[in-house]
Design an enzyme around this catalytic site. Sequence first.
Site, PDB file in Angstrom:
ATOM      1  N   HIS A  53     -10.275 -29.903  19.513  1.00  0.00           N
ATOM      2  CA  HIS A  53     -10.937 -30.891  18.669  1.00  0.00           C
ATOM      3  C   HIS A  53     -12.105 -30.262  17.907  1.00  0.00           C
ATOM      4  O   HIS A  53     -12.518 -29.132  18.184  1.00  0.00           O
ATOM      5  CB  HIS A  53     -11.410 -32.065  19.519  1.00  0.00           C
ATOM      6  CG  HIS A  53     -10.281 -32.916  20.022  1.00  0.00           C
ATOM      7  ND1 HIS A  53     -10.486 -34.095  20.714  1.00  0.00           N
ATOM      8  CD2 HIS A  53      -8.929 -32.761  19.926  1.00  0.00           C
ATOM      9  CE1 HIS A  53      -9.305 -34.628  21.023  1.00  0.00           C
ATOM     10  NE2 HIS A  53      -8.354 -33.836  20.567  1.00  0.00           N
ATOM     11  N   GLU A  55     -15.329 -30.810  17.858  1.00  0.00           N
ATOM     12  CA  GLU A  55     -16.526 -30.460  18.621  1.00  0.00           C
ATOM     13  C   GLU A  55     -16.346 -29.128  19.347  1.00  0.00           C
ATOM     14  O   GLU A  55     -17.274 -28.311  19.412  1.00  0.00           O
ATOM     15  CB  GLU A  55     -16.848 -31.559  19.643  1.00  0.00           C
ATOM     16  CG  GLU A  55     -17.084 -32.924  19.019  1.00  0.00           C
ATOM     17  CD  GLU A  55     -15.835 -33.786  18.997  1.00  0.00           C
ATOM     18  OE1 GLU A  55     -15.951 -34.990  19.261  1.00  0.00           O
ATOM     19  OE2 GLU A  55     -14.737 -33.253  18.701  1.00  0.00           O
TER      20      GLU A  55
END
Length: 355
Positions: A53, A55
Amino acid sequence: MAFIPHEKYMMRCIELAKIAGGNTSPNPMVGSVIVYNNKIIGEGYHHKAGEPHAEVNAINSVTNKDLLKESTLYVNLEPCAHVGKTPPCANLIADLKIPNVVIGTIDTAAHVSGKGIEILRNAGCNVQTGILEKESRELNKRFFTFHERKRPYIILKWAETIDGFIDIDKELKSETQPTWITNELSKALVHKWRADEDAILIGTNTVVSDNPSLTTREWCGKNPLRIVLDRNLKLLPELNIFNNEAKTLIIADINCKNQKISNVNSKIGIEFVNFSSDFINQLMPILVKYKLLSIIIEGGTTILQYFIDQNVWDEARVFVGPKVFKTGIKAPKLGKTKIFMEKLGDSKMFLIVND
């Protein structure tokens, strides 16, 4: 007007997220930046479903990980809190003790919806939400429509003449091919749209009349899932819609369930509905089952008008070409104000949003 720092960094998140447009479904588009002392020290975005992802990619890009404990992480969508193909981002952020997290909008999917924020706050993170929330929701309007309305984001698309016709009379057609109303620039744009969306739907009459391929031949990108409403399973297997260039899903009537199907290959599936009863509310769960966040309805006037009359659509993209037919098949009627117009050579494209 100048952006305040939070808005500036959130806009960068959105810019990063857009890089993966058309590639993340059924996941949302997400970008993330990490800021230390008013300077971006790391950034990343979600490339594709199943891959790390945004992040995680942003954190991995930070050279000096010691700075994370004094930094602010920005992300346009609430960090996930569930175990899927990748570990929960909220737990990673909490474990690394990143003290400040700024979020564009809450993830309203049932398996997240506030749970990521709860994990972060329980870990002592200072969490701020709603920064460029409107822009963050617009970026992922397909994702939010799918989870909040339990259906794909629906785009209606057609081309019509100056005098309001979508096609010539069928008996006047000399060949099985589309009747072109607009220009090559418009055609290339349509193929780009196909690459951006998950699926494209047409009906039997359009297949018989035009024998379309519904691929992205004029653009570099993935082919959408082709969905054809073949109520009585009468379409022939040699039609382009059944070639191996892309996957095809047939929607047939329940009465044909025991009928032998001659046009099924490894890339084609079939679903059955009762066409005579509440068709649209049977179709939507099928589209959700296939995890389709978005679909272009490119069928003829009958199908397009059906979705319009049922008020099950989100935007319409209508091309108006320079041709005049005088007679033929009338274009659908929206009854909505055209809110945006773009000139494409000798043609125009109108965007109409269903508020």
